[in-house]
Design a protein around this motif. Structure first.
Motif, short mmCIF file in Angstrom:
data_model
loop_
_atom_site.label_atom_id
_atom_site.label_comp_id
_atom_site.label_asym_id
_atom_site.label_seq_id
_atom_site.Cartn_x
_atom_site.Cartn_y
_atom_site.Cartn_z
N GLY A 93 0.80 -1.23 0.00
CA GLY A 93 0.00 0.00 0.00
C GLY A 93 0.82 1.27 0.00
O GLY A 93 0.52 2.22 -0.72
N SER A 94 1.89 1.32 0.79
CA SER A 94 2.70 2.55 0.85
C SER A 94 3.41 2.79 -0.47
O SER A 94 3.56 3.93 -0.90
N LEU A 95 3.82 1.72 -1.14
CA LEU A 95 4.46 1.88 -2.45
C LEU A 95 3.46 2.34 -3.50
O LEU A 95 3.78 3.15 -4.36
N GLU A 96 2.23 1.83 -3.41
CA GLU A 96 1.19 2.26 -4.34
C GLU A 96 0.87 3.74 -4.15
O GLU A 96 0.68 4.47 -5.11
N GLU A 97 0.83 4.17 -2.89
CA GLU A 97 0.54 5.57 -2.60
C GLU A 97 1.63 6.48 -3.16
O GLU A 97 1.34 7.52 -3.75
N VAL A 98 2.88 6.07 -3.00
CA VAL A 98 3.99 6.85 -3.55
C VAL A 98 3.95 6.84 -5.07
O VAL A 98 4.19 7.86 -5.72
N SER A 99 3.61 5.70 -5.65
CA SER A 99 3.49 5.61 -7.11
C SER A 99 2.42 6.56 -7.63
O SER A 99 2.61 7.24 -8.64
N GLU A 100 1.29 6.62 -6.92
CA GLU A 100 0.22 7.56 -7.31
C GLU A 100 0.70 8.99 -7.17
O GLU A 100 0.40 9.83 -8.02
N TRP A 101 1.45 9.29 -6.12
CA TRP A 101 1.97 10.64 -5.90
C TRP A 101 2.92 11.02 -7.04
O TRP A 101 2.84 12.12 -7.59
N ILE A 102 3.81 10.09 -7.42
CA ILE A 102 4.74 10.35 -8.53
C ILE A 102 3.98 10.57 -9.82
O ILE A 102 4.30 11.47 -10.61
N ALA A 103 2.95 9.76 -10.07
CA ALA A 103 2.14 9.91 -11.28
C ALA A 103 1.45 11.28 -11.31
O ALA A 103 1.38 11.92 -12.36
N GLU A 104 0.97 11.72 -10.15
CA GLU A 104 0.32 13.03 -10.07
C GLU A 104 1.30 14.15 -10.39
O GLU A 104 0.99 15.05 -11.17
N ILE A 105 2.50 14.07 -9.82
CA ILE A 105 3.53 15.08 -10.10
C ILE A 105 3.90 15.04 -11.58
O ILE A 105 4.04 16.08 -12.24
N GLY A 106 4.04 13.84 -12.12
CA GLY A 106 4.37 13.69 -13.54
C GLY A 106 3.30 14.30 -14.43
O GLY A 106 3.60 14.96 -15.43
N SER A 107 2.05 14.10 -14.06
CA SER A 107 0.93 14.65 -14.82
C SER A 107 0.96 16.19 -14.79
O SER A 107 0.72 16.84 -15.82
N GLN A 108 1.26 16.74 -13.64
CA GLN A 108 1.35 18.20 -13.52
C GLN A 108 2.45 18.74 -14.43
O GLN A 108 2.28 19.77 -15.09
N TRP A 109 3.60 18.06 -14.45
CA TRP A 109 4.69 18.51 -15.31
C TRP A 109 4.33 18.34 -16.79
O TRP A 109 4.69 19.19 -17.62
N ASP A 110 3.63 17.28 -17.14
CA ASP A 110 3.19 17.09 -18.52
C ASP A 110 2.30 18.26 -18.96
O ASP A 110 2.44 18.77 -20.07
N GLU A 111 1.39 18.67 -18.07
CA GLU A 111 0.51 19.80 -18.38
C GLU A 111 1.31 21.09 -18.56
O GLU A 111 1.06 21.87 -19.49
N ARG A 112 2.28 21.32 -17.68
CA ARG A 112 3.11 22.53 -17.78
C ARG A 112 3.90 22.54 -19.08
O ARG A 112 4.01 23.57 -19.75
N LEU A 113 4.48 21.41 -19.41
CA LEU A 113 5.26 21.34 -20.64
C LEU A 113 4.39 21.51 -21.88
O LEU A 113 4.80 22.13 -22.87
N ALA A 114 3.17 21.01 -21.85
CA ALA A 114 2.25 21.18 -22.97
C ALA A 114 1.90 22.66 -23.14
O ALA A 114 1.84 23.16 -24.27
N ARG A 115 1.67 23.35 -22.02
CA ARG A 115 1.38 24.80 -22.10
C ARG A 115 2.59 25.56 -22.64
O ARG A 115 2.44 26.46 -23.47
N LEU A 116 3.78 25.20 -22.17
CA LEU A 116 5.00 25.86 -22.66
C LEU A 116 5.18 25.61 -24.15
O LEU A 116 5.51 26.53 -24.91
N ARG A 117 4.94 24.39 -24.58
CA ARG A 117 5.04 24.06 -26.01
C ARG A 117 4.08 24.92 -26.83
O ARG A 117 4.43 25.43 -27.89
N GLN A 118 2.86 25.07 -26.29
CA GLN A 118 1.87 25.87 -27.01
C GLN A 118 2.29 27.33 -27.09
O GLN A 118 2.12 27.97 -28.13
#
Length: 119
Positions: free
Chosen positions: A80-105
């Motif tokens: 469970g603790s590893l899954e929670e960290v994995s979800e946290w990393i995915a959330e941070i990754g998603s935020q960076w993906d959104e930022r990079l998409a806006r910068l690209r635009q």
């Protein structure tokens, strides 16, 4: 779940995983299933007492749990603790993906904007 707890769990897991010996202990527990510090000692270049300390840190981080079996404590992985960290990393990754998409635009919009002939 309390927002503070969500931020503390990844911190505890990352702190626990910062040590290479501890990562090896965790990997061995995950591979072997219920195992003891005595059995882990055979596979690691550290004392049984050091392994017990590493297991205690992993236990406090919620990554393993111990169950007494006679005179031994058998440890198992708590995913469970590893899954929670994995979800946290995915959330941070998603935020960076959104930022990079806006910068690209922004860059694309600037490249397609009409040029001022006076420049």
């Amino acid at each position: 779940m309390n927002q503070a707890v969500l931020h503390e769990a990844p911190d505890a897991v990352f702190a626990a995983l910062a040590d290479p010996t501890r990562r090896r202990v965790l990997r061995l527990v995950a591979e072997r299933g219920p195992t003891s510090a005595t059995l882990l000692e055979r596979e690691l270049p550290v004392t049984r007492q050091a392994i017990v300390k590493h297991l205690a840190v992993l236990n406090r981080a919620g990554m393993v749990t111990g169950q007494r079996a006679g005179q031994e404590v058998r440890y198992v992985l708590v995913p469970g603790s590893l899954e929670e960290v994995s979800e946290w990393i995915a959330e941070i990754g998603s935020q960076w993906d959104e930022r990079l998409a806006r910068l690209r635009q922004v860059v694309l919009d600037q490249n397609h904007a009409p040029q001022d002939p006076r420049k």
